[in-house]
Design a protein around this motif. Structure first.
Motif, PDB file in Angstrom:
ATOM      1  N   GLU A 529      22.450  36.667  54.164  1.00  0.00           N
ATOM      2  CA  GLU A 529      22.408  36.741  55.618  1.00  0.00           C
ATOM      3  C   GLU A 529      23.263  35.630  56.206  1.00  0.00           C
ATOM      4  OE1 GLU A 529      18.323  36.498  56.704  1.00  0.00           O
ATOM      5  OE2 GLU A 529      17.826  38.495  55.932  1.00  0.00           O
ATOM      6  N   ARG A 531      23.890  32.767  58.315  1.00  0.00           N
ATOM      7  CA  ARG A 531      23.242  31.699  59.074  1.00  0.00           C
ATOM      8  C   ARG A 531      23.676  30.373  58.484  1.00  0.00           C
ATOM      9  NH1 ARG A 531      18.818  29.001  56.926  1.00  0.00           N
ATOM     10  NH2 ARG A 531      18.043  29.785  54.922  1.00  0.00           N
ATOM     11  N   ASP A 532      23.660  29.341  59.288  1.00  0.00           N
ATOM     12  CA  ASP A 532      24.033  28.003  58.826  1.00  0.00           C
ATOM     13  C   ASP A 532      22.777  27.316  58.289  1.00  0.00           C
ATOM     14  OD1 ASP A 532      24.992  25.507  58.352  1.00  0.00           O
ATOM     15  OD2 ASP A 532      25.829  25.185  60.351  1.00  0.00           O
ATOM     16  N   TRP A 533      22.711  27.108  56.975  1.00  0.00           N
ATOM     17  CA  TRP A 533      21.513  26.505  56.387  1.00  0.00           C
ATOM     18  C   TRP A 533      21.678  24.998  56.156  1.00  0.00           C
ATOM     19  CZ3 TRP A 533      22.788  25.098  51.283  1.00  0.00           C
ATOM     20  CH2 TRP A 533      23.797  25.847  50.661  1.00  0.00           C
TER      21      TRP A 533
END
Length: 677
Positions: A529, A531-533
């Motif tokens: 997915e 998203r910036d983790w």
């Protein structure tokens, strides 16, 4: 006598001193002339030391701006493809080799290509001539897309940015003969000159398609006017760099009403696409096309379509077509001095239209099972080393470490070729017509591409052909791709020892796997997915590391350029990946060996350095310094080793030597096992 004893002692001492004087003087002279212990070549410039043999037997030929070990690998793979095609032409083994052999033979038969003239595209031109009404235009557009000639717009399969497990169809801008939409509207003199020469080229092609010479100028202007209408609604090239800005999923069941004249719903059926959504990120363009289909006279569309077919097929037809195509596209736009040799032009055409066919046979012939198994083993060990190194990563917090480990656990390693094969049911080619074979193969290729669209199909193929040397990380599929062609020297050589294999292939694997968790990999998580983790503090830590790397490389001169320094900011991402690769491969190698001998440890680093020898003209080196994102070969080889204590220990280099930075000056990614023996 009271002074006797001292005098006697003095005489004795003088005698002893006299007897000893020659040796003492000699020793004194030796001490005065003694030089510091010689620093080994390995500790001065390991790149030159490790590649001395390569430099001895290689030199730049006149007119050749660059040569490197990696370019030689590409040349070797190319020759292997030629050998395979020649064998398929003379003694084919199986249906696919028969198709390839016939395709190859038809391309090499220049006399037959000359006799063929425009015959290969005659059916396409007849299809265009059948257009009578505006409603016929859309069907003709769809038919040309089916044979691999995109007109009016582009349509292709790519990953769905909202669901990385599937591919959807992307409707995107295209249909122009000039490479930049801005060329059609700019008024500066150089652009107007280019458009004028484009017009002249277009006239030549239109005449070859059957347009009377007297009508060529007027018809060319009509085609340019239509392309200009398309260009006015096309986005600037810079806007196409951001994938998110070029993705907008829309339901397929809305296309019929929204684009009634363009008939996009029927277009999808003609391409064999059955899906519930497509991407149309520039609806204004397609609304304009929808208007143009009904607004412009069919004759103008017919001219445009004839031109696009002639231009697309010109490289595969007779000399009358190829020469004007090369003058405009090769020499003017591409900067080529001469056309490529015939055999290479035909090979490029086969790779373009039937690349997966050639890949299937290339893998079978040139990738032994032992090589594939060994490559998978080394890659898996390097992945384990990266997972272990995450625990000692000073930049990542607990949550980011957990995410990184989960991502590595899910990461797939694919070696040789894609896991899923294709359907090779193809219309027989024969050896009579290269142009016709090109269309047969292109139609097959388009059909197989369209099959990628739909759920669960995102891993159907790679974005690189197995017969082309490549080793890369696929961020959307979280997989390492290792092509069959890259598994040969200097990258991978089963005749070398384990240390050398880890130093070359293992380090390249490490540099690619690192991308799964670096400043680009951070935007896709373990569940695929977007998203910036990373947290802001983790981003700041990365920026600090990148700054140190940029500073280190910025101090290095560009070899053969005569003065400029490396642009550290420009090359830092590649430099960080190189550093990661060497550290991870070193950790993986040591994890598989029990106290490796010094020779083995030296071979590890030699394996890495022998990837990067290169020769450049001064002009090529200057261009590299100005625009290249890859460090020069000397620093790709040396800089990661300068930062490794293990290198200094293996070659006896003292801290502060050219090839061994002092401890407080070293740049390392992981302070744990990756940087120690």
């Amino acid at each position: 006598m009271p002074h006797a004893k001292p005098l006697a002692c003095a005489l004795i001492l003088a005698l002893v001193a006299g007897l000893a004087a020659p040796d003492a003087l000699a020793q004194k002279k030796k001490r005065a002339k003694a030089k510091p212990a010689a620093v080994s070549a390995a500790c001065t410039d390991f790149y030159a030391h490790a590649n001395a043999g390569w430099f001895k037997v290689n030199a730049l030929l006149p007119g050749v701006p660059a040569l490197s070990a990696m370019e030689q690998l590409n040349d070797r793979a190319r020759q292997q493809q030629l050998d395979l095609l020649n064998a398929s032409m003379s003694a084919p083994q199986g249906n696919v080799q028969k198709l390839l052999g016939d395709f190859w033979a038809s391309g090499l038969d220049e006399a037959a290509v000359e006799r063929d003239g425009a015959a290969p595209i005659a059916p396409l031109l007849a299809r265009i001539d059948a257009i009578k009404k505006p409603k016929d235009v859309a069907a003709a557009i769809a038919a040309l897309h089916q044979v691999g000639i995109p007109v009016a717009f582009n349509f292709g399969a790519d990953v769905d940015l909202n669901d990385l497990d599937r591919h959807i169809g992307y409707f995107s801008q295209g249909g122009l003969g000039l490479p930049d939409p801005a060329y059609y509207t700019r008024t500066d003199a150089p652009t107007r000159d280019l458009v004028g020469r484009y017009n002249g080229y277009m006239q030549k092609i239109l005449v070859l398609t059957g347009v009377p010479q007297a009508e060529a100028a007027a018809q060319a202007q009509q085609a340019i006017e239509l392309e200009t209408r398309i260009a006015q609604f096309s986005r600037p090239l810079v806007d196409l760099r951001d994938p998110r800005r070029n993705y907008a999923a829309v339901p397929v069941d809305t296309l019929g009403k929204t684009y009634r004249n363009l008939q996009l719903a029927e277009f999808l059926k003609a391409q064999g696409v059955k899906d519930d959504a497509v991407s149309i990120a520039n609806p204004e363009l397609f609304a304009q096309l929808n208007v143009l289909v009904s607004q412009l006279k069919p004759a103008q569309w017919k001219t445009y379509l004839r031109w696009r077919v002639g231009d697309a097929m010109a490289p595969y037809l007779s000399r009358a077509w190829r020469e004007p195509n090369f003058e405009f596209r090769g020499r003017l736009l591409g900067g080529q001095r001469l056309p490529v040799l015939r055999q290479y032009a035909v090979l490029d055409a086969i790779n373009q239209a039937a690349g997966p066919m050639l890949a299937r046979e290339y893998v079978a012939r040139y990738l032994p099972d032992t090589s594939r198994a060994r490559a998978q083993e080394i890659a898996a060990n390097v992945r384990t080393a990266l997972a272990n190194s995450i625990d000692t990563d000073p930049r990542l917090g607990p949550q980011a470490r957990t995410e990184a480990k989960a991502k590595l656990e899910a990461l797939k390693i694919e070696v040789g070729a894609p896991r899923r094969d294709l359907d090779y049911t193809v219309q027989p080619m024969g050896r009579g017509s290269f142009g016709s074979n090109m269309l047969i193969a292109s139609t097959w290729h388009h059909r197989e591409e369209m099959k990628r669209i739909g759920r669960g199909n995102a891993d159907r193929r790679w974005d690189v052909l197995p017969q082309q040397p490549a080793l890369s990380y696929d961020i959307t599929q979280n997989r390492l791709i290792v092509t069959a062609a890259v598994l040969q020297a200097p990258v991978f050589d089963l005749s070398q020892d384990t240390a050398s294999q880890y130093g070359s292939f293992g380090a390249l694997v490490g540099r690619e796997l690192h991308h799964a968790i670096d400043n680009k990999g951070r935007f896709v998580d373990a569940k695929a997915e977007f998203r910036d983790w990373w947290t802001p503090s983790e981003t700041a830590a990365w920026d600090t590391l990148a700054g140190r790397v940029a500073s280190q490389y910025g101090a290095y001169p560009v070899p053969m350029a005569g003065g400029p320094k490396v642009n550290g900011t420009q090359v830092r991402d590649v430099a960080i990946a190189d550093q990661a690769g060497v550290e991870l491969a070193w950790a993986a190698f040591n994890a598989t060996q029990s106290n490796p001998a010094q020779e083995a440890r030296q071979n590890f680093y030699t394996g890495w350095a022998r990837l990067w020898p290169q020769l450049l003209t001064r002009e090529a080196a200057t261009t590299l310094a100005a625009s290249g994102v890859h460090p020069p070969g000397q620093w790709r080889a040396n800089a990661p080793l300068i930062n490794q204590s293990g290198f200094g220990e293996a070659f006896g280099c003292k801290a502060g030597a050219a090839m061994q930075a002092k401890a407080d000056q070293r740049v390392t990614l992981w302070p744990g096992p990756a940087t120690s023996m």
